[in-house]
Design a protein around this motif. Structure first.
Motif, short mmCIF file in Angstrom:
data_model
loop_
_atom_site.label_atom_id
_atom_site.label_comp_id
_atom_site.label_asym_id
_atom_site.label_seq_id
_atom_site.Cartn_x
_atom_site.Cartn_y
_atom_site.Cartn_z
N LEU A 66 31.46 62.92 101.18
CA LEU A 66 31.05 63.94 100.20
C LEU A 66 29.53 63.99 100.07
O LEU A 66 28.94 65.07 99.96
CB LEU A 66 31.70 63.65 98.85
N GLU A 67 28.92 62.81 100.07
CA GLU A 67 27.45 62.77 100.01
C GLU A 67 26.85 63.41 101.26
O GLU A 67 25.84 64.14 101.19
CB GLU A 67 26.97 61.33 99.86
N GLY A 68 27.46 63.13 102.42
CA GLY A 68 26.99 63.73 103.66
C GLY A 68 27.16 65.23 103.67
O GLY A 68 26.31 65.96 104.22
N GLN A 69 28.23 65.71 103.04
CA GLN A 69 28.43 67.16 102.94
C GLN A 69 27.35 67.81 102.09
O GLN A 69 26.77 68.83 102.46
CB GLN A 69 29.81 67.46 102.34
N GLN A 70 27.07 67.19 100.93
CA GLN A 70 26.06 67.75 100.03
C GLN A 70 24.66 67.72 100.64
O GLN A 70 23.86 68.63 100.42
CB GLN A 70 26.07 66.98 98.70
N ALA A 71 24.39 66.69 101.42
CA ALA A 71 23.06 66.56 102.02
C ALA A 71 22.93 67.35 103.32
O ALA A 71 21.84 67.40 103.90
CB ALA A 71 22.76 65.09 102.28
N GLY A 72 24.01 67.93 103.79
CA GLY A 72 23.96 68.70 105.02
C GLY A 72 24.04 67.84 106.27
O GLY A 72 23.87 68.36 107.39
N ASN A 109 40.31 65.85 104.92
CA ASN A 109 40.96 64.67 105.48
C ASN A 109 40.53 63.39 104.76
O ASN A 109 41.34 62.48 104.54
CB ASN A 109 40.64 64.54 106.97
N ALA A 110 39.27 63.33 104.37
CA ALA A 110 38.78 62.17 103.63
C ALA A 110 39.47 62.07 102.27
O ALA A 110 39.86 60.98 101.83
CB ALA A 110 37.26 62.25 103.46
N THR A 111 39.63 63.21 101.62
CA THR A 111 40.30 63.24 100.31
C THR A 111 41.77 62.86 100.44
O THR A 111 42.31 62.10 99.62
CB THR A 111 40.19 64.63 99.68
N LEU A 112 42.43 63.38 101.49
CA LEU A 112 43.84 63.03 101.72
C LEU A 112 44.01 61.55 102.00
O LEU A 112 44.97 60.91 101.53
CB LEU A 112 44.39 63.86 102.88
N ALA A 113 43.10 60.97 102.77
CA ALA A 113 43.16 59.54 103.08
C ALA A 113 43.02 58.71 101.80
O ALA A 113 43.73 57.70 101.62
CB ALA A 113 42.07 59.17 104.07
N GLN A 114 42.14 59.13 100.90
CA GLN A 114 41.97 58.41 99.64
C GLN A 114 43.22 58.53 98.78
O GLN A 114 43.67 57.55 98.17
CB GLN A 114 40.75 58.94 98.88
N ASN A 115 43.81 59.73 98.74
CA ASN A 115 45.04 59.92 97.97
C ASN A 115 46.18 59.05 98.51
O ASN A 115 46.96 58.47 97.75
CB ASN A 115 45.46 61.39 97.98
N SER A 116 46.29 58.97 99.83
CA SER A 116 47.33 58.16 100.46
C SER A 116 47.12 56.68 100.14
O SER A 116 48.09 55.94 99.88
CB SER A 116 47.33 58.37 101.98
N ALA A 117 45.87 56.24 100.16
CA ALA A 117 45.58 54.84 99.82
C ALA A 117 45.93 54.54 98.36
O ALA A 117 46.42 53.45 98.05
CB ALA A 117 44.10 54.55 100.08
N GLN A 118 45.71 55.52 97.49
CA GLN A 118 46.07 55.35 96.08
C GLN A 118 47.58 55.24 95.92
O GLN A 118 48.09 54.42 95.14
CB GLN A 118 45.54 56.53 95.26
N ILE A 119 48.33 56.06 96.66
CA ILE A 119 49.79 56.01 96.61
C ILE A 119 50.30 54.65 97.08
O ILE A 119 51.20 54.06 96.48
CB ILE A 119 50.40 57.15 97.45
N ASN A 120 49.72 54.14 98.18
CA ASN A 120 50.12 52.82 98.67
C ASN A 120 49.86 51.73 97.64
O ASN A 120 50.65 50.79 97.48
CB ASN A 120 49.37 52.50 99.97
N THR A 121 48.74 51.85 96.92
CA THR A 121 48.43 50.89 95.86
C THR A 121 49.44 50.98 94.72
O THR A 121 49.92 49.97 94.21
CB THR A 121 47.02 51.12 95.32
N ASP A 122 49.79 52.21 94.35
CA ASP A 122 50.78 52.42 93.28
C ASP A 122 52.13 51.84 93.67
O ASP A 122 52.82 51.22 92.84
CB ASP A 122 50.91 53.90 92.96
N LEU A 123 52.53 52.04 94.93
CA LEU A 123 53.81 51.52 95.39
C LEU A 123 53.82 50.00 95.41
O LEU A 123 54.82 49.36 95.05
CB LEU A 123 54.11 52.07 96.79
N ALA A 124 52.71 49.40 95.82
CA ALA A 124 52.62 47.94 95.85
C ALA A 124 52.67 47.38 94.43
O ALA A 124 53.30 46.34 94.18
CB ALA A 124 51.33 47.51 96.54
N ASN A 125 52.03 48.06 93.50
CA ASN A 125 52.06 47.63 92.10
C ASN A 125 53.46 47.77 91.51
O ASN A 125 53.93 46.92 90.75
CB ASN A 125 51.06 48.46 91.29
N TYR A 126 54.14 48.86 91.87
CA TYR A 126 55.52 49.08 91.40
C TYR A 126 56.44 47.98 91.94
O TYR A 126 57.29 47.45 91.21
CB TYR A 126 56.00 50.45 91.86
#
Length: 211
Positions: A66-72, A109-126
């Protein structure tokens, strides 16, 4: 007849494992939210740790994107790549469109990867939470399929908690006597003939099968 609690919970683990904690015995009083049994959760704790680490790495990568996107920076990288690999050439408008589309996909794709990692964390916690069995009601421990910790159990292993204030006595009534019984009648149940212990109550329901 038989005595059963109207407010009763049959508890089972959703996973199998080694039982490490069994603080109550049959007949003990237990309160809502208290732990009735625990499984060995060492591996589950480590899996949660790995999932949390993976999420942090992915989150850092997403922030960098995201920083790279904003900075061009990403746009510049895409432009350089197109200049080096495109053999036929682009008109200015087409090249700008291709670069913009690529940048959007990289960010998505970067946002989707972060969301998937969050889901994996939630499942592990569950999964970790499934290693603890708690009572959903106040009552007594009516039954335990096991009586000691250190044994391996499966999801079939049951623990029963019953509310003693909601006990109901059910009995079959002879057909020739049913006409003399109605809802609201007083009733005395002899629990132990040796000491004459009675429980007094009222008839709450009469079922079609004469119970």
């Amino acid at each position: 007849g038989s005595v059963a609690a109207q407010n009763q919970a049959v508890l089972n683990f959703q996973i199998g494992g080694k039982l490490t904690y069994l603080p109550f015995k049959e007949g003990d009083k237990i309160y809502q939210g208290q732990t009735i049994a625990n499984l060995d959760t060492y591996a589950l704790q480590k899996q949660l740790q790995l999932a949390a680490n993976s999420y942090q790495i992915t989150s850092n990568a997403t922030s960098q994107t995201l920083e790279g996107q904003q900075a061009g920076v990403i746009e510049g990288q895409q432009r350089t790549t197109l200049d080096q690999t495109n053999k036929n050439g682009y008109s200015n408008t087409t090249e700008v469109t291709v670069i913009a589309d690529n940048v959007k996909k990289i960010v998505a794709n970067a946002t989707l990867a972060q969301n998937s990692a969050q889901i994996n964390t939630d499942l592990a916690n569950y999964a970790l939470q499934l290693g603890t069995l708690t009572s959903p009601i106040d009552g007594i421990v009516l039954h335990e399929d096991v009586n000691t910790a250190g044994v391996n159990i499966t999801p079939v292993t049951s623990f029963i908690v019953a509310d003693p204030n909601s006990m109901v006595f059910s009995a079959n009534v002879r057909q020739q006597d049913i006409a003399f019984i109605s809802v609201g009648n007083s009733a005395s149940v002899l629990l132990d003939s040796s000491n004459g212990q009675y429980v007094n109550g009222v008839v709450d329901k009469i079922y079609p099968q004469k119970t």
